[in-house]
Enzyme design. Sequence first.
Site, PDB file in Angstrom:
ATOM      1  N   CYS A 151      55.612   0.498-136.227  1.00 20.15           N
ATOM      2  CA  CYS A 151      55.375  -0.746-135.495  1.00 20.15           C
ATOM      3  C   CYS A 151      54.824  -0.397-134.118  1.00 20.15           C
ATOM      4  CB  CYS A 151      56.684  -1.519-135.364  1.00 20.15           C
ATOM      5  SG  CYS A 151      56.641  -2.825-134.121  1.00 20.15           S
ATOM      6  N   GLU A 170      42.327   6.882-134.817  1.00 16.19           N
ATOM      7  CA  GLU A 170      41.965   5.601-135.444  1.00 16.19           C
ATOM      8  C   GLU A 170      43.063   4.540-135.267  1.00 16.19           C
ATOM      9  OE1 GLU A 170      38.872   7.027-138.941  1.00 16.19           O
ATOM     10  OE2 GLU A 170      40.933   6.556-139.516  1.00 16.19           O
ATOM     11  N   CYS A 225      52.000  -5.949-136.954  1.00 16.04           N
ATOM     12  CA  CYS A 225      53.378  -5.836-137.424  1.00 16.04           C
ATOM     13  C   CYS A 225      54.098  -7.122-137.047  1.00 16.04           C
ATOM     14  CB  CYS A 225      54.073  -4.627-136.809  1.00 16.04           C
ATOM     15  SG  CYS A 225      55.846  -4.549-137.197  1.00 16.04           S
ATOM     16  N   CYS A 268      57.482  -7.817-137.285  1.00 17.04           N
ATOM     17  CA  CYS A 268      58.921  -7.661-137.184  1.00 17.04           C
ATOM     18  C   CYS A 268      59.475  -8.376-135.952  1.00 17.04           C
ATOM     19  CB  CYS A 268      59.298  -6.181-137.162  1.00 17.04           C
ATOM     20  SG  CYS A 268      58.877  -5.345-135.612  1.00 17.04           S
ATOM     21  N   GLU A 292      33.792  11.215-136.375  1.00 19.45           N
ATOM     22  CA  GLU A 292      33.910  11.407-137.817  1.00 19.45           C
ATOM     23  C   GLU A 292      32.780  10.687-138.533  1.00 19.45           C
ATOM     24  OE1 GLU A 292      37.534  10.261-139.735  1.00 19.45           O
ATOM     25  OE2 GLU A 292      38.804  10.993-138.112  1.00 19.45           O
ATOM     26  N   TRP A 315      37.828   6.297-150.390  1.00 20.86           N
ATOM     27  CA  TRP A 315      38.637   5.092-150.252  1.00 20.86           C
ATOM     28  C   TRP A 315      37.896   3.814-150.637  1.00 20.86           C
ATOM     29  CZ3 TRP A 315      35.841   2.535-146.569  1.00 20.86           C
ATOM     30  CH2 TRP A 315      35.140   3.308-145.655  1.00 20.86           C
ATOM     31  N   HIS A 345      37.660  13.486-150.643  1.00 21.65           N
ATOM     32  CA  HIS A 345      36.758  13.171-149.540  1.00 21.65           C
ATOM     33  C   HIS A 345      35.896  14.402-149.261  1.00 21.65           C
ATOM     34  CE1 HIS A 345      35.331  11.889-145.603  1.00 21.65           C
ATOM     35  NE2 HIS A 345      35.953  10.735-145.725  1.00 21.65           N
TER      36      HIS A 345
END
Length: 670
Positions: free
Chosen positions: A116, A151, A159, A161, A308, A316, A359
């Site tokens: 979180c 990233e 989140c 919560c 990158e 993915w 990858h």
Amino acid sequence: MTRALNVPGIAYGGDYNPEQWPEEVWAEDMRLMAEAGVTMVSVNIFSWALLEPSEGTYDFSRLDRILDLLHAHGIAADLATPTAAPPAWFFVKHPEALPVDKDGRRLSYGSRQTFCPSSPAYREAALRMAGELAGRYADHPAVVMWHVHNEYGCHNAECYCDTSAEAFRGWLQDKYASLDALNHAWGTTFWSQWYYDWDQVLPPRATGAVPNPTHRLDWRRFCSDALLSLYEAERDVLREAAPQTPATTNFMVMYNFDALDYWRWAPELDIVSNDHYLQSADPESQIDIALSGDLVRSLAGGPWLLMEHSTGAVNWQPVNRAKTAGELRRNALSHVARGADGIAYFQWRAAKAGAEQWHSAMLPHAGTDSRIWRDVVQLGADLRALAEVRGATGTAEVAIVWDWNARWALELPSQPSGELHFQDLVRAWYEPLWRAGVAVDFVRPDADLSAYRLVLAPSLYLIDDAGAANLTGFAERGGTLAVGFHSGMVDADCHVRLGGYPGAFREALGVRTDELFPLLPGQTVALSDGTTGTLWSERVGLEGAEAVTSYTDGPLTGVPAVTRNAYGTGTAWYLATHPAPEALSGLLERIRVEAGVEPVRSAPAGVEAALRRGTEADYLFLINHTDQDAEVAVSPGASELLSGKPLVGGRVKVPAGDAVVVREPRVGTR
């Protein structure tokens, strides 16, 4: 303090994860990195579990050896804080730090970014790790940059919560100061949503109907800021120990990522860096590379680093295609053409285990007897030949307005059309400029526009008063402004601007719309110039503007579809529909020609042209995306940097599927 990257020329390398391999492999890595021309690698990105096997117990011996080995072989290290992947022991001790989705499910650890962003326990542990690294490696001669986290928001941008709810309420109290102000901004008289106590305010969790749009919009703003505060906290720990070492974190200016407002993030980075991966289903992914590169350069205000991208297939997407012959080189040089002063890949050596084992990498599973390896070595030589390009800037006279708040608001539920997607609309306007070789910057709505002749706003559903005044003022002072449909409709609180559409731009555009007629999927509307419009139509009334084209069928027959208005000493265009690609291309060409904007170079169709301007020379990048050789005119005295050969006859050949970079001596102030 200016914190520059101390790596000569165009930096070259990738993520290096030697901890995934036996130590005897490391010597081969050093030998092959030298062969490939690698000058900088990112290390330690996902090593938290190895560095801190239990709370407060550290083992840096492996990382010591890695950094010493890199330094001994003349390779710089971009040293990461490994805080994107906390170890299992942390979550066993702090299960409350695991994220909760909007349906109330607490997710488990077992991958990455499983925390979180508002968790105090996570923040404390992450800063403790950053402090240990800073104290140990601040003066290590291999370390030339801090790579903070990795990233941000890729998997845990939101989140829901109770800890996040409390942090959200604190953020709202800072913004609004009072519940009355929040209730007004959110329009909570609708559907009996009025709040009488701060504790009643929750994240926009799953509910039975459409959520409040301003509630949802402020939530997106909060989530971006929550992650930004984590970056700033880690950066400050590192900066205290090593005040002259630059810090970065890798943005993700890619098609499918919209979680963070990078206009707010970019000023906090010493060096802006980006990750970019091709969409396998995109038949012209080179356009997305260019758009992304121009946007990142604009965020950076100059050169930036590609942290990158991939040598081949990713792992993915539904289907992960390999790159075709020459594509690795074209992709990398396109990033350099758009301002990248560093080219890096995920990753150096292809993993044989783990979630990213399929990858691609600089050193593939097949080893050095592979096309990828030969291309990687060739690219290293290319980048060495381009060393003098480092620091050269762009030369755009066209700006496209890009705003994350407008993107988030447009893509909320219950719009007049669910077919509108911010990045699709922006790319549709960007693409004709890319094909024509026109240089483009991206700007935020309140940016200084004095350097531009033409400003395009393809999709600005949400715009605050200051941004609207800035854009219309640009036209009033002599610039050319073109605005896309469904722009200017709501203010910063997502409240509809009353009195007719397109709201904030109505006066400058010289039009007033009283009703919207979005088109059904696949539906088109005929236009008076023989073309068609898609996605959208609206009943436009002229209030000073002239009709350029009109609808010729359907309920709006005879109603203006594209308008042009003299405003102040400038011109304001309105596109009340989405012209089909060829029609949009022709219209944007007319607009830019009238604005006095020329391409950086006339080139055959399919040959990408981009220009970087140095202190003594211009650098013309020509990238041939076709299967036919091409020729392009160049200036007298020009030379080709990749081959090192002078050019005669005032022209350069660009072989099919290849690229050339031409150095043109500066003549006068050109």
